[in-house]
Structure formats: structure tokens, C-alpha cells
Design an enzyme around this catalytic site. Sequence first.
Site, mmCIF file in Angstrom:
data_model
loop_
_atom_site.group_PDB
_atom_site.id
_atom_site.type_symbol
_atom_site.label_atom_id
_atom_site.label_comp_id
_atom_site.label_asym_id
_atom_site.label_seq_id
_atom_site.Cartn_x
_atom_site.Cartn_y
_atom_site.Cartn_z
ATOM 1 N N ARG A 1 -1.712 14.761 7.821
ATOM 2 C CA ARG A 1 -1.264 13.865 6.759
ATOM 3 C C ARG A 1 0.126 13.317 7.072
ATOM 4 O O ARG A 1 0.414 12.148 6.797
ATOM 5 C CB ARG A 1 -1.268 14.580 5.402
ATOM 6 C CG ARG A 1 -2.664 14.934 4.919
ATOM 7 C CD ARG A 1 -2.642 15.465 3.504
ATOM 8 N NE ARG A 1 -2.195 14.452 2.579
ATOM 9 C CZ ARG A 1 -1.557 14.711 1.445
ATOM 10 N NH1 ARG A 1 -1.266 15.969 1.111
ATOM 11 N NH2 ARG A 1 -1.184 13.737 0.636
ATOM 12 N N CYS B 1 6.634 17.009 -0.122
ATOM 13 C CA CYS B 1 5.235 17.165 0.285
ATOM 14 C C CYS B 1 4.456 15.990 -0.282
ATOM 15 O O CYS B 1 4.941 14.863 -0.281
ATOM 16 C CB CYS B 1 4.674 18.505 -0.171
ATOM 17 S SG CYS B 1 4.789 18.783 -1.961
#
Length: 280
Positions: free
Chosen positions: A182, A237
Amino acid sequence: MNYTTFIQPKEAAENLNNPNFLFIDCSYSLADKNWGATEYEKAHIPGALYADLHDDLSGEIIAGKTSRHPLPQKEALVKLFSNWGIDKNVQVVAYDATAGFMAAARLWWLLRWAGHENVAVLNGGKGAWTAAGYPLTNAVRSLQQKDFVASFNDNLLASATEVLASIEAGNTCLIDSRTADRYAGQNETIDPVAGHIPTAVSKPFNAKIGAEGVAEPSVYKEHFKDEYAKGNVVFYCGSGVTAAYNVLLSVYAGYPIPKLYAGSWSEWITDAARPVVTGA
């Protein structure tokens, strides 16, 4: 003894009947938001309450403005912690179903933000507790309300504006806590834009966690050594949850508690003017 990062199953079990210990089950699945509550209802540590990541540990989502798990309002947190019976004498033990600690770390961070230091995450989660032969129950604990006195430390937070300014100034070590794919902009199935914030380095939250839980603090001291050598560490995050786990690990390692960009990637990308990069 006060526990401020992790607590081992044996230590937790020895305090199972301690009136000043409060166990909170934070089990949650991003794929099924009802899963954690269902697992709690089936079996949990005796006396444990349940904290829902979406309903309890996150605030109101405003489309196009907030992250997927925005921080709760301060007033709401004070009310929640009071309803749970947390005061200055209570040792909170947060745990997840597995050793991942995702939502348990979020609760740990929220309590630290609110000024409550006596909070620890159960190493290995419910899995380690069960493997050690300690009891579970499906009995629900009655709420015992107390007055939670908060002292919020907003110095633990970094805003999108601060992060953008730090990129331009080059005076902050920004750490992306998502999985490496990601971070690189590959296999993005959660957020509508792939990639990461410029200058950020990749330190996946689960890179140094095994089925049994965390290792010795020295492992994480080494893991974050280069980043802390640069100073001014900020973790982020996808939505501010798994980054709390890296914050927890860094404190466990002996580093000063770093800042959290709580809005994280899902907030960052709500403004197309904010820069985005891809690649490892």
C-alpha cells in the site's frame, strides 16, 4: 506495579480479580464490523468490557474531510471512559483477538492522549491468553461509572498542515505504518488514491510481530533507530489506527512518544493539492 506499554498474559491473569484492573476487548475486523462484538459475546476475558473501533474509538466521519476513523471528540472520550469506570487508580488492559493489536493500540493511544498512563496492551492478545490456559467467559460486566479526569496532550498530534510544512522544511522523519504494497501504491483496495506522502519511509506495523506477540524492546530499538536518529518522528497509516501500534512499539523500545498524524492517508487524499508519490 503499573503497566504502560505491554503486559504479559501471566501478569494479567494474576490481576484478574484486582478491582483496579479493567480489561477491555477491542477485537475488530475491517472486513466485518460486527465480527469483534460477536466474538466478544461468544467468549472474552472475565470482567472485560467491549470497545468497538468504529462506534467507541472513532468519531464522526465527514465525507471529503476526515479519515475513515477520525479521532473521537474529547468530550465524548471523557464520557466514554467515565462510563467504563476509569479513574486515575485504574490499570487498563486492552486486548485484541490476535497478536495484531490494531484496535487495542488505538485505545492505548487514546488513553495516553487523554493523560492516562496506566494502560497496557495484552501481549499476544486473546489467543495467547487462551493458549496459556487462562479462563474465558460470555458473562457481561456491569458498568461501574467513575469520573475520568482528562488532561489531553495535543502535542502528540500532527495535523495535515504540519505534515505538509515538514515535507517542505525537511525537518521531520515521516513514517508510513501501512503494509509495504500500500505504501508503494500497489494493491490499494481501501482508499480511492494509491501511494504515500512524499519523504515518508515504510515501516509496516506488523513487520516485527509474531503469532506470540512482541519481542524484547531491543528489537524495536534497532527497528526504529535510523528514524529516531533524524528526530521529529511522525507516524501515520491509512486512517490513524495501525500507526498507533507503531507508536506503542516505539515507546516500548524506550523512545519518547512520537507524534501521530491521526488523519493519515485517508484524510491526506481528501485535498487534491496535497502531494502524493508512488513506488518503494
